[in-house]
Design a protein around this motif. Structure first.
Motif, PDB file in Angstrom:
ATOM      1  N   SER A 293      -7.060  80.834  51.897  1.00 23.52           N
ATOM      2  CA  SER A 293      -6.788  80.921  52.860  1.00 23.52           C
ATOM      3  C   SER A 293      -8.531  82.740  53.447  1.00 23.52           C
ATOM      4  CB  SER A 293      -6.220  81.822  53.982  1.00 23.52           C
ATOM      5  OG  SER A 293      -5.481  83.029  53.541  1.00 23.52           O
TER       6      SER A 293
ATOM      7  N   ALA B 267      -9.692  79.004  59.605  1.00 26.17           N
ATOM      8  CA  ALA B 267     -10.418  79.243  61.098  1.00 26.17           C
ATOM      9  C   ALA B 267     -11.777  79.102  61.434  1.00 26.17           C
ATOM     10  CB  ALA B 267     -10.191  80.115  61.665  1.00 26.17           C
TER      11      ALA B 267
ATOM     12  N   GLN C  82      -5.828  76.619  64.026  1.00 26.76           N
ATOM     13  CA  GLN C  82      -5.684  77.223  64.944  1.00 26.76           C
ATOM     14  C   GLN C  82      -6.102  76.363  66.222  1.00 26.76           C
ATOM     15  OE1 GLN C  82      -4.929  80.637  65.634  1.00 26.76           O
ATOM     16  NE2 GLN C  82      -4.908  80.798  67.749  1.00 26.76           N
TER      17      GLN C  82
ATOM     18  N   SER D  14      -1.581  78.522  63.895  1.00 29.20           N
ATOM     19  CA  SER D  14      -2.098  79.872  63.879  1.00 29.20           C
ATOM     20  C   SER D  14      -2.321  80.177  61.860  1.00 29.20           C
ATOM     21  CB  SER D  14      -1.744  81.359  64.097  1.00 29.20           C
ATOM     22  OG  SER D  14      -0.514  81.689  63.446  1.00 29.20           O
ATOM     23  N   MET D  15      -3.435  80.481  61.859  1.00 30.67           N
ATOM     24  CA  MET D  15      -3.623  80.827  59.591  1.00 30.67           C
ATOM     25  C   MET D  15      -2.523  80.886  59.481  1.00 30.67           C
ATOM     26  SD  MET D  15      -6.641  81.278  58.005  1.00 30.67           S
ATOM     27  CE  MET D  15      -7.382  82.367  58.180  1.00 30.67           C
ATOM     28  N   PHE D  16      -1.627  82.357  60.292  1.00 29.87           N
ATOM     29  CA  PHE D  16      -0.828  83.165  59.284  1.00 29.87           C
ATOM     30  C   PHE D  16       1.262  81.857  59.519  1.00 29.87           C
ATOM     31  CE2 PHE D  16       3.551  85.774  59.792  1.00 29.87           C
ATOM     32  CZ  PHE D  16       3.042  86.993  59.185  1.00 29.87           C
ATOM     33  N   ASP D  17       1.373  81.346  60.382  1.00 28.28           N
ATOM     34  CA  ASP D  17       2.105  80.732  60.204  1.00 28.28           C
ATOM     35  C   ASP D  17       1.771  79.372  59.379  1.00 28.28           C
ATOM     36  OD1 ASP D  17       3.874  81.910  61.730  1.00 28.28           O
ATOM     37  OD2 ASP D  17       3.540  80.765  63.660  1.00 28.28           O
TER      38      ASP D  17
ATOM     39  N   CYS E 164      -0.003  79.323  56.675  1.00 26.02           N
ATOM     40  CA  CYS E 164       0.113  79.646  55.210  1.00 26.02           C
ATOM     41  C   CYS E 164       1.869  80.045  54.979  1.00 26.02           C
ATOM     42  CB  CYS E 164      -0.835  80.814  55.361  1.00 26.02           C
ATOM     43  SG  CYS E 164      -2.505  81.422  55.286  1.00 26.02           S
ATOM     44  N   GLY E 165       2.328  80.991  56.352  1.00 25.45           N
ATOM     45  CA  GLY E 165       3.924  81.030  56.063  1.00 25.45           C
ATOM     46  C   GLY E 165       4.619  79.575  55.079  1.00 25.45           C
ATOM     47  N   ARG E 166       4.215  78.662  56.126  1.00 23.24           N
ATOM     48  CA  ARG E 166       5.258  77.438  55.974  1.00 23.24           C
ATOM     49  C   ARG E 166       4.695  76.730  54.666  1.00 23.24           C
ATOM     50  NH1 ARG E 166       6.201  74.166  61.611  1.00 23.24           N
ATOM     51  NH2 ARG E 166       6.072  75.518  62.769  1.00 23.24           N
ATOM     52  N   LEU E 167       3.377  76.769  54.083  1.00 20.47           N
ATOM     53  CA  LEU E 167       2.938  76.575  52.874  1.00 20.47           C
ATOM     54  C   LEU E 167       3.924  77.179  51.851  1.00 20.47           C
ATOM     55  CD1 LEU E 167      -0.491  74.751  53.814  1.00 20.47           C
ATOM     56  CD2 LEU E 167       1.572  73.822  53.648  1.00 20.47           C
ATOM     57  N   TYR E 168       3.839  78.590  52.284  1.00 19.99           N
ATOM     58  CA  TYR E 168       4.166  79.181  51.231  1.00 19.99           C
ATOM     59  C   TYR E 168       5.820  79.058  50.852  1.00 19.99           C
ATOM     60  CZ  TYR E 168       5.177  83.681  48.674  1.00 19.99           C
ATOM     61  OH  TYR E 168       5.206  84.550  47.604  1.00 19.99           O
ATOM     62  N   GLU E 169       6.258  78.893  51.609  1.00 23.84           N
ATOM     63  CA  GLU E 169       7.735  78.954  51.994  1.00 23.84           C
ATOM     64  C   GLU E 169       8.463  77.812  51.283  1.00 23.84           C
ATOM     65  OE1 GLU E 169       9.471  78.317  55.846  1.00 23.84           O
ATOM     66  OE2 GLU E 169      10.379  79.559  55.989  1.00 23.84           O
TER      67      GLU E 169
ATOM     68  N   VAL F 274      -3.330  86.636  61.103  1.00 18.29           N
ATOM     69  CA  VAL F 274      -4.884  86.228  60.079  1.00 18.29           C
ATOM     70  C   VAL F 274      -5.681  86.198  60.339  1.00 18.29           C
ATOM     71  CG1 VAL F 274      -3.463  84.808  58.797  1.00 18.29           C
ATOM     72  CG2 VAL F 274      -4.433  86.653  57.206  1.00 18.29           C
TER      73      VAL F 274
ATOM     74  N   PHE G  64      -3.387  84.637  51.562  1.00 19.50           N
ATOM     75  CA  PHE G  64      -2.589  83.536  51.708  1.00 19.50           C
ATOM     76  C   PHE G  64      -1.208  84.111  50.761  1.00 19.50           C
ATOM     77  CE2 PHE G  64      -0.717  80.055  50.160  1.00 19.50           C
ATOM     78  CZ  PHE G  64       0.249  79.295  50.769  1.00 19.50           C
TER      79      PHE G  64
ATOM     80  N   VAL H 240       0.304  86.796  53.414  1.00 12.74           N
ATOM     81  CA  VAL H 240       1.341  86.189  55.122  1.00 12.74           C
ATOM     82  C   VAL H 240       2.095  85.564  54.302  1.00 12.74           C
ATOM     83  CG1 VAL H 240       0.773  84.804  56.294  1.00 12.74           C
ATOM     84  CG2 VAL H 240      -1.263  86.262  55.870  1.00 12.74           C
ATOM     85  N   GLY H 241       2.282  84.514  53.214  1.00 13.74           N
ATOM     86  CA  GLY H 241       3.640  84.139  52.590  1.00 13.74           C
ATOM     87  C   GLY H 241       4.708  84.933  52.580  1.00 13.74           C
TER      88      GLY H 241
ATOM     89  N   TYR I  47       5.401  86.409  55.688  1.00 16.09           N
ATOM     90  CA  TYR I  47       6.560  85.746  56.628  1.00 16.09           C
ATOM     91  C   TYR I  47       7.841  85.410  56.201  1.00 16.09           C
ATOM     92  CZ  TYR I  47       7.175  80.603  58.553  1.00 16.09           C
ATOM     93  OH  TYR I  47       6.976  79.581  59.316  1.00 16.09           O
TER      94      TYR I  47
ATOM     95  N   CYS J  22       3.831  84.732  64.049  1.00 18.87           N
ATOM     96  CA  CYS J  22       2.705  84.174  64.982  1.00 18.87           C
ATOM     97  C   CYS J  22       2.789  84.749  65.984  1.00 18.87           C
ATOM     98  CB  CYS J  22       1.228  83.522  64.555  1.00 18.87           C
ATOM     99  SG  CYS J  22       0.057  83.291  65.487  1.00 18.87           S
TER     100      CYS J  22
END
Ligand SMILES: Nc1ncnc2c1ncn2[C@@H]1O[C@H](COP(=O)(O)OP(=O)(O)OP(=O)(O)O)[C@@H](O)[C@H]1O
Ligand SMILES: [Mg+2]
Lengths: 116, 162, 113
Positions: free
Chosen positions: A29, A49, A71, A96-99, A101-106, C30, C99, C102-103, C106, C112
Protein backbone atom coordinates in the motif's frame (compact mmCIF):
# COMPACT_ATOMS: atom_id res chain seq x y z
CA UNK A 1 -7.29 -14.69 -0.52
CA UNK A 2 -9.77 -14.36 -3.39
CA UNK A 3 -11.06 -11.16 -4.91
CA UNK A 4 -14.50 -12.04 -3.59
CA UNK A 5 -13.25 -12.36 -0.02
CA UNK A 6 -11.40 -9.07 -0.29
CA UNK A 7 -14.54 -7.45 -1.64
CA UNK A 8 -16.54 -8.68 1.36
CA UNK A 9 -13.95 -7.73 3.97
CA UNK A 10 -13.65 -4.20 2.56
CA UNK A 11 -17.33 -3.88 1.61
CA UNK A 12 -15.99 -2.91 -1.78
CA UNK A 13 -17.47 -2.59 -5.24
CA UNK A 14 -15.80 -4.19 -8.21
CA UNK A 15 -15.58 -1.74 -11.10
CA UNK A 16 -14.33 -4.06 -13.80
CA UNK A 17 -15.39 -7.37 -15.26
CA UNK A 18 -13.16 -10.01 -13.78
CA UNK A 19 -12.71 -13.46 -12.33
CA UNK A 20 -13.88 -13.17 -8.72
CA UNK A 21 -11.90 -16.26 -7.76
CA UNK A 22 -8.64 -14.63 -8.77
CA UNK A 23 -6.43 -14.70 -5.71
CA UNK A 24 -3.52 -12.86 -4.12
CA UNK A 25 -1.25 -13.44 -1.13
CA UNK A 26 0.72 -10.24 -0.74
CA UNK A 27 -0.26 -6.61 -0.43
CA UNK A 28 1.52 -3.31 -0.94
CA UNK A 29 0.00 0.00 0.00
CA UNK A 30 1.33 3.41 -1.04
CA UNK A 31 0.50 6.54 -2.98
CA UNK A 32 3.95 7.00 -4.49
CA UNK A 33 4.34 4.99 -7.65
CA UNK A 34 8.14 4.69 -7.67
CA UNK A 35 7.90 3.01 -4.27
CA UNK A 36 5.34 0.63 -5.64
CA UNK A 37 7.62 -0.09 -8.60
CA UNK A 38 10.55 -0.67 -6.24
CA UNK A 39 8.91 -2.84 -3.59
CA UNK A 40 5.65 -4.35 -4.81
CA UNK A 41 6.13 -7.94 -5.89
CA UNK A 42 4.44 -9.44 -8.96
CA UNK A 43 0.97 -10.98 -8.47
CA UNK A 44 0.19 -8.76 -5.46
CA UNK A 45 -2.63 -6.45 -4.47
CA UNK A 46 -2.04 -2.69 -4.51
CA UNK A 47 -3.96 -0.46 -2.10
CA UNK A 48 -3.88 3.25 -2.87
CA UNK A 49 -5.90 6.45 -2.59
CA UNK A 50 -4.69 7.69 -5.97
CA UNK A 51 -6.97 6.93 -8.86
CA UNK A 52 -5.22 8.27 -11.95
CA UNK A 53 -4.16 6.34 -15.05
CA UNK A 54 -0.52 6.17 -13.89
CA UNK A 55 -1.61 3.86 -11.10
CA UNK A 56 -2.89 1.39 -13.70
CA UNK A 57 0.32 1.85 -15.69
CA UNK A 58 2.34 1.15 -12.56
CA UNK A 59 0.32 -2.00 -11.97
CA UNK A 60 0.80 -3.01 -15.59
CA UNK A 61 4.59 -2.68 -15.41
CA UNK A 62 5.03 -4.22 -11.97
CA UNK A 63 2.68 -7.12 -12.84
CA UNK A 64 0.32 -6.20 -10.02
CA UNK A 65 -2.77 -8.38 -10.06
CA UNK A 66 -5.47 -6.30 -8.40
CA UNK A 67 -6.01 -2.73 -7.20
CA UNK A 68 -8.13 -1.36 -4.34
CA UNK A 69 -8.92 2.35 -4.34
CA UNK A 70 -9.70 3.54 -0.81
CA UNK A 71 -11.36 6.54 0.78
CA UNK A 72 -14.34 6.37 -1.57
CA UNK A 73 -12.26 7.71 -4.45
CA UNK A 74 -13.65 6.87 -7.87
CA UNK A 75 -11.39 6.61 -10.92
CA UNK A 76 -12.58 8.34 -14.07
CA UNK A 77 -13.91 6.38 -17.02
CA UNK A 78 -10.61 6.51 -18.87
CA UNK A 79 -8.80 4.91 -15.95
CA UNK A 80 -11.40 2.17 -15.59
CA UNK A 81 -11.19 1.50 -19.34
CA UNK A 82 -7.41 1.19 -19.09
CA UNK A 83 -7.64 -1.26 -16.21
CA UNK A 84 -10.11 -3.37 -18.21
CA UNK A 85 -7.79 -3.32 -21.19
CA UNK A 86 -4.89 -4.43 -18.99
CA UNK A 87 -7.10 -6.99 -17.22
CA UNK A 88 -6.31 -5.61 -13.79
CA UNK A 89 -9.46 -5.70 -11.62
CA UNK A 90 -10.22 -2.51 -9.73
CA UNK A 91 -12.20 -2.37 -6.47
CA UNK A 92 -13.36 0.71 -4.59
CA UNK A 93 -14.11 0.97 -0.89
CA UNK A 94 -15.27 3.79 1.35
CA UNK A 95 -12.85 2.63 4.04
CA UNK A 96 -9.75 4.66 4.74
CA UNK A 97 -6.42 3.18 3.67
CA UNK A 98 -5.68 2.60 7.38
CA UNK A 99 -8.77 0.52 8.07
CA UNK A 100 -8.60 -1.28 4.71
CA UNK A 101 -5.02 -2.36 5.45
CA UNK A 102 -5.89 -3.24 9.04
CA UNK A 103 -8.81 -5.46 8.10
CA UNK A 104 -6.90 -7.37 5.43
CA UNK A 105 -3.96 -7.79 7.78
CA UNK A 106 -6.29 -9.06 10.48
CA UNK A 107 -7.59 -11.67 8.02
CA UNK A 108 -4.07 -12.90 7.41
CA UNK A 109 -2.75 -11.02 4.40
CA UNK A 110 0.86 -9.89 4.63
CA UNK A 111 2.99 -7.26 2.99
CA UNK A 112 5.47 -7.55 0.20
CA UNK A 113 8.37 -7.51 0.30
CA UNK A 114 8.27 -10.30 2.84
CA UNK A 115 8.51 -8.44 6.16
CA UNK A 116 10.32 -11.06 8.21
CA UNK B 1 16.36 17.40 -34.03
CA UNK B 2 14.10 20.49 -34.18
CA UNK B 3 11.45 21.03 -31.55
CA UNK B 4 8.65 20.60 -34.06
CA UNK B 5 9.74 17.04 -34.74
CA UNK B 6 9.80 16.18 -31.05
CA UNK B 7 6.35 17.60 -30.60
CA UNK B 8 4.92 16.08 -33.76
CA UNK B 9 2.80 13.55 -31.96
CA UNK B 10 2.09 12.58 -28.40
CA UNK B 11 3.63 9.24 -28.93
CA UNK B 12 4.71 7.62 -32.11
CA UNK B 13 6.04 4.18 -32.71
CA UNK B 14 8.47 3.44 -35.46
CA UNK B 15 8.98 -0.25 -35.39
CA UNK B 16 11.25 -2.21 -37.59
CA UNK B 17 11.28 -5.87 -36.84
CA UNK B 18 13.13 -8.34 -38.97
CA UNK B 19 11.55 -11.60 -40.00
CA UNK B 20 12.93 -13.88 -37.33
CA UNK B 21 11.96 -11.26 -34.70
CA UNK B 22 15.18 -11.61 -32.78
CA UNK B 23 15.94 -7.94 -33.18
CA UNK B 24 13.89 -4.78 -33.25
CA UNK B 25 14.42 -1.09 -32.93
CA UNK B 26 12.34 2.03 -32.82
CA UNK B 27 11.65 5.32 -31.18
CA UNK B 28 8.88 6.92 -29.13
CA UNK B 29 8.36 10.65 -28.93
CA UNK B 30 7.46 12.03 -25.54
CA UNK B 31 5.76 15.31 -24.77
CA UNK B 32 6.27 17.11 -21.47
CA UNK B 33 3.24 17.41 -19.14
CA UNK B 34 1.21 15.11 -21.36
CA UNK B 35 0.02 13.04 -18.41
CA UNK B 36 -2.82 11.35 -20.24
CA UNK B 37 -0.27 9.58 -22.45
CA UNK B 38 2.28 9.00 -19.71
CA UNK B 39 3.25 5.34 -19.83
CA UNK B 40 2.06 4.68 -23.37
CA UNK B 41 5.61 4.38 -24.75
CA UNK B 42 6.69 1.96 -22.03
CA UNK B 43 3.52 -0.01 -22.54
CA UNK B 44 4.19 -0.34 -26.27
CA UNK B 45 7.74 -1.38 -25.52
CA UNK B 46 6.47 -4.00 -23.10
CA UNK B 47 4.12 -5.36 -25.77
CA UNK B 48 6.98 -5.60 -28.28
CA UNK B 49 9.14 -7.50 -25.78
CA UNK B 50 6.26 -9.84 -25.00
CA UNK B 51 5.72 -10.51 -28.69
CA UNK B 52 9.38 -11.42 -29.01
CA UNK B 53 8.95 -14.02 -26.31
CA UNK B 54 11.41 -12.51 -23.87
CA UNK B 55 11.51 -13.77 -20.28
CA UNK B 56 8.86 -12.19 -18.02
CA UNK B 57 11.31 -11.12 -15.35
CA UNK B 58 13.43 -9.31 -17.94
CA UNK B 59 10.35 -7.64 -19.39
CA UNK B 60 9.28 -6.47 -15.94
CA UNK B 61 12.68 -4.89 -15.27
CA UNK B 62 12.69 -3.24 -18.70
CA UNK B 63 9.14 -1.91 -18.34
CA UNK B 64 9.78 -0.48 -14.87
CA UNK B 65 13.02 1.22 -15.93
CA UNK B 66 11.47 2.56 -19.15
CA UNK B 67 8.43 3.91 -17.29
CA UNK B 68 10.58 5.74 -14.73
CA UNK B 69 12.60 7.30 -17.55
CA UNK B 70 9.46 8.18 -19.49
CA UNK B 71 7.87 9.82 -16.44
CA UNK B 72 10.97 11.92 -15.82
CA UNK B 73 10.84 13.30 -19.36
CA UNK B 74 7.14 14.04 -18.99
CA UNK B 75 7.51 15.63 -15.56
CA UNK B 76 10.73 17.62 -15.94
CA UNK B 77 11.13 18.46 -19.63
CA UNK B 78 9.17 19.92 -22.57
CA UNK B 79 9.98 17.00 -24.86
CA UNK B 80 12.19 14.03 -25.47
CA UNK B 81 12.49 10.71 -27.19
CA UNK B 82 13.01 7.14 -26.18
CA UNK B 83 14.95 4.92 -28.57
CA UNK B 84 15.17 1.23 -28.12
CA UNK B 85 17.12 -1.51 -29.78
CA UNK B 86 16.65 -5.14 -29.02
CA UNK B 87 19.16 -7.80 -30.01
CA UNK B 88 19.19 -11.46 -29.00
CA UNK B 89 21.65 -10.50 -26.24
CA UNK B 90 20.39 -7.25 -24.80
CA UNK B 91 17.86 -4.44 -24.79
CA UNK B 92 19.29 -0.95 -25.01
CA UNK B 93 17.25 2.15 -24.26
CA UNK B 94 18.40 5.70 -24.83
CA UNK B 95 16.21 8.49 -23.53
CA UNK B 96 17.19 11.94 -24.68
CA UNK B 97 15.40 15.11 -23.68
CA UNK B 98 15.63 18.82 -24.26
CA UNK B 99 14.87 19.74 -20.67
CA UNK B 100 16.72 21.87 -18.11
CA UNK B 101 19.36 19.20 -17.51
CA UNK B 102 20.64 17.94 -14.17
CA UNK B 103 23.26 19.99 -12.31
CA UNK B 104 24.41 17.33 -9.90
CA UNK B 105 24.04 13.80 -11.25
CA UNK B 106 25.21 12.07 -8.07
CA UNK B 107 22.65 14.00 -6.03
CA UNK B 108 19.86 13.18 -8.50
CA UNK B 109 20.78 9.50 -8.21
CA UNK B 110 20.40 9.58 -4.41
CA UNK B 111 17.37 7.70 -3.09
CA UNK B 112 14.80 10.16 -1.82
CA UNK B 113 16.20 13.21 -3.62
CA UNK B 114 13.52 14.97 -5.62
CA UNK B 115 12.76 18.43 -6.91
CA UNK B 116 9.24 17.48 -7.94
CA UNK B 117 6.72 20.23 -7.22
CA UNK B 118 3.74 19.67 -4.93
CA UNK B 119 1.23 18.88 -7.72
CA UNK B 120 3.50 16.11 -9.03
CA UNK B 121 3.66 14.57 -5.54
CA UNK B 122 -0.11 14.64 -5.42
CA UNK B 123 -0.08 12.62 -8.64
CA UNK B 124 1.99 9.88 -7.04
CA UNK B 125 5.46 10.87 -8.21
CA UNK B 126 8.38 12.71 -6.70
CA UNK B 127 9.63 10.30 -4.07
CA UNK B 128 13.11 10.40 -5.55
CA UNK B 129 13.15 6.70 -6.32
CA UNK B 130 12.92 6.80 -10.12
CA UNK B 131 16.59 6.97 -11.09
CA UNK B 132 17.61 4.50 -8.33
CA UNK B 133 14.88 2.18 -9.66
CA UNK B 134 16.32 2.40 -13.15
CA UNK B 135 19.79 1.65 -11.85
CA UNK B 136 18.52 -1.30 -9.86
CA UNK B 137 16.67 -2.83 -12.80
CA UNK B 138 19.32 -2.22 -15.48
CA UNK B 139 22.55 -4.13 -15.94
CA UNK B 140 24.27 -0.95 -17.05
CA UNK B 141 23.19 2.66 -16.78
CA UNK B 142 24.71 5.94 -17.92
CA UNK B 143 23.26 9.35 -17.13
CA UNK B 144 24.77 12.45 -18.66
CA UNK B 145 23.48 15.97 -18.80
CA UNK B 146 24.27 19.46 -20.00
CA UNK B 147 22.50 21.97 -17.76
CA UNK B 148 20.39 24.21 -19.93
CA UNK B 149 20.43 21.82 -22.87
CA UNK B 150 19.13 18.43 -21.85
CA UNK B 151 19.73 15.01 -20.40
CA UNK B 152 20.61 11.65 -21.90
CA UNK B 153 19.93 8.44 -20.06
CA UNK B 154 21.14 5.17 -21.47
CA UNK B 155 20.60 1.74 -20.04
CA UNK B 156 21.10 -1.85 -21.03
CA UNK B 157 19.30 -4.95 -19.83
CA UNK B 158 20.77 -8.29 -20.80
CA UNK B 159 18.32 -10.74 -22.29
CA UNK B 160 18.50 -14.30 -21.20
CA UNK B 161 16.13 -16.46 -23.16
CA UNK B 162 13.75 -18.82 -21.40
CA UNK C 1 -2.92 4.68 23.82
CA UNK C 2 0.24 6.69 24.45
CA UNK C 3 2.80 7.27 21.72
CA UNK C 4 5.48 5.72 23.92
CA UNK C 5 3.57 2.42 23.93
CA UNK C 6 3.58 2.37 20.12
CA UNK C 7 7.29 3.14 20.07
CA UNK C 8 7.92 0.24 22.45
CA UNK C 9 5.66 -2.37 20.91
CA UNK C 10 6.67 -1.67 17.31
CA UNK C 11 10.36 -0.92 18.06
CA UNK C 12 10.14 2.44 16.35
CA UNK C 13 13.27 4.52 16.13
CA UNK C 14 12.54 7.99 17.45
CA UNK C 15 14.40 10.48 15.25
CA UNK C 16 13.53 13.67 17.09
CA UNK C 17 14.68 14.41 20.64
CA UNK C 18 12.30 12.32 22.74
CA UNK C 19 9.66 14.81 23.68
CA UNK C 20 5.89 14.53 23.55
CA UNK C 21 5.89 10.73 23.65
CA UNK C 22 3.26 10.89 26.36
CA UNK C 23 0.79 12.23 23.81
CA UNK C 24 -2.43 10.29 23.48
CA UNK C 25 -2.85 8.66 20.06
CA UNK C 26 -6.49 8.85 18.97
CA UNK C 27 -6.20 6.77 15.83
CA UNK C 28 -4.15 6.18 12.74
CA UNK C 29 -3.92 7.67 9.30
CA UNK C 30 -1.85 6.34 6.42
CA UNK C 31 -1.29 8.35 3.26
CA UNK C 32 1.44 9.78 1.06
CA UNK C 33 -0.74 12.58 -0.23
CA UNK C 34 -0.58 15.77 1.80
CA UNK C 35 -3.96 16.99 0.54
CA UNK C 36 -5.56 13.75 1.71
CA UNK C 37 -4.04 14.10 5.18
CA UNK C 38 -5.13 17.74 5.43
CA UNK C 39 -8.67 16.81 4.40
CA UNK C 40 -9.18 13.59 6.33
CA UNK C 41 -6.86 13.05 9.29
CA UNK C 42 -8.06 13.80 12.81
CA UNK C 43 -6.47 15.48 15.78
CA UNK C 44 -4.22 13.11 17.70
CA UNK C 45 -3.84 10.62 14.81
CA UNK C 46 -0.51 8.99 14.21
CA UNK C 47 0.42 9.50 10.54
CA UNK C 48 2.13 6.72 8.61
CA UNK C 49 3.86 7.82 5.39
CA UNK C 50 6.75 7.52 2.95
CA UNK C 51 7.03 11.27 2.53
CA UNK C 52 10.14 12.81 4.07
CA UNK C 53 9.80 16.33 2.74
CA UNK C 54 9.60 19.13 5.31
CA UNK C 55 6.00 19.87 4.29
CA UNK C 56 4.90 16.85 6.32
CA UNK C 57 5.70 18.77 9.52
CA UNK C 58 3.50 21.69 8.49
CA UNK C 59 0.64 19.32 7.66
CA UNK C 60 0.96 17.35 10.91
CA UNK C 61 1.13 20.55 12.95
CA UNK C 62 -1.89 22.01 11.16
CA UNK C 63 -3.94 18.88 11.87
CA UNK C 64 -2.52 18.54 15.40
CA UNK C 65 -1.42 14.96 14.74
CA UNK C 66 0.39 13.14 17.53
CA UNK C 67 3.37 12.17 15.38
CA UNK C 68 4.66 10.79 12.11
CA UNK C 69 5.99 7.30 11.40
CA UNK C 70 8.14 6.99 8.29
CA UNK C 71 8.02 3.52 6.81
CA UNK C 72 10.47 1.51 4.67
CA UNK C 73 13.32 2.98 6.72
CA UNK C 74 12.94 6.37 5.07
CA UNK C 75 15.30 8.99 6.50
CA UNK C 76 13.69 12.34 7.19
CA UNK C 77 15.34 15.31 5.45
CA UNK C 78 17.51 17.42 7.79
CA UNK C 79 15.12 20.33 7.35
CA UNK C 80 12.20 18.07 8.26
CA UNK C 81 13.82 17.05 11.55
CA UNK C 82 14.75 20.60 12.39
CA UNK C 83 11.20 21.80 11.79
CA UNK C 84 9.75 18.87 13.74
CA UNK C 85 11.90 19.69 16.77
CA UNK C 86 10.81 23.32 16.60
CA UNK C 87 7.18 22.23 16.51
CA UNK C 88 7.52 19.53 19.16
CA UNK C 89 6.35 16.89 16.70
CA UNK C 90 7.80 13.39 17.18
CA UNK C 91 9.10 11.69 14.03
CA UNK C 92 9.74 7.96 14.15
CA UNK C 93 11.09 5.47 11.63
CA UNK C 94 10.22 1.83 11.00
CA UNK C 95 11.86 -0.60 8.58
CA UNK C 96 8.45 -2.14 7.85
CA UNK C 97 6.41 -1.34 4.76
CA UNK C 98 3.20 0.64 5.33
CA UNK C 99 0.85 -2.34 5.02
CA UNK C 100 2.68 -4.33 7.66
CA UNK C 101 3.09 -1.42 10.07
CA UNK C 102 -0.54 -0.36 9.73
CA UNK C 103 -1.61 -3.98 10.22
CA UNK C 104 0.29 -4.05 13.51
CA UNK C 105 -1.13 -0.70 14.63
CA UNK C 106 -4.59 -2.03 13.83
CA UNK C 107 -3.90 -5.16 15.87
CA UNK C 108 -2.97 -2.90 18.79
CA UNK C 109 -6.45 -1.45 18.54
CA UNK C 110 -5.89 1.73 16.58
CA UNK C 111 -8.48 2.70 13.99
CA UNK C 112 -8.83 5.53 11.54
CA UNK C 113 -11.05 8.02 13.33
N1 LIG D 1 15.15 14.12 -17.46
C1 LIG D 1 15.39 14.95 -16.44
N2 LIG D 1 15.60 16.27 -16.64
C2 LIG D 1 15.82 17.11 -15.60
N3 LIG D 1 15.88 16.71 -14.32
C3 LIG D 1 15.69 15.41 -14.06
C4 LIG D 1 15.42 14.47 -15.08
N4 LIG D 1 15.30 13.25 -14.51
C5 LIG D 1 15.46 13.42 -13.19
N5 LIG D 1 15.70 14.72 -12.90
C6 LIG D 1 15.99 15.30 -11.57
O1 LIG D 1 16.45 14.26 -10.71
C7 LIG D 1 15.59 14.14 -9.56
C8 LIG D 1 15.49 12.69 -9.14
O2 LIG D 1 14.84 11.93 -10.17
P1 LIG D 1 14.10 10.56 -9.77
O3 LIG D 1 13.44 10.03 -10.98
O4 LIG D 1 15.09 9.69 -9.09
O5 LIG D 1 13.05 11.02 -8.70
P2 LIG D 1 11.70 11.87 -8.89
O6 LIG D 1 11.33 11.92 -10.32
O7 LIG D 1 11.91 13.17 -8.21
O8 LIG D 1 10.65 11.01 -8.08
P3 LIG D 1 10.07 9.56 -8.51
O9 LIG D 1 10.85 9.11 -9.70
O10 LIG D 1 10.29 8.72 -7.31
O11 LIG D 1 8.64 9.78 -8.81
C9 LIG D 1 14.29 14.76 -10.00
O12 LIG D 1 13.52 15.24 -8.92
C10 LIG D 1 14.77 15.90 -10.90
O13 LIG D 1 15.21 16.99 -10.13
MG1 LIG E 1 11.28 10.12 -11.46
Amino acid sequence: MTLNEIKDILRANVLTKCDTNMHIERVYSADLMSDVLAFCEPESLLITALTNAQVIRTAEFANIKMIVFVQGKRPDRETVALSEEKKIPVLITNLSMFDACGRLYEKGLRSCPDAE
Amino acid sequence: MPVADYMRRDCEVVLMQNKCEKTAEGVFFLTGKDFSNAGVASSELKAILEKMGINHGIIRRAAIAAFEAEMNVIIYTPAGMMRYSITPDYLKIVVEDMGPGIEDIALAMTEGYSTAPHYIREMGFGSGMGLPNIKKNADEMKLSSTPGAGTTLEFIIKIKRE
Amino acid sequence: MKLQELVDSLSLEVKTASFNLTKEVTGGYVSDLLSDVIANSKEGNIWVTLQTHQNIVAVATLRELSGIILVNNRTPDTETLKKAEEEGLPIMVSPLPAFELVGRLYSLGLRCQ
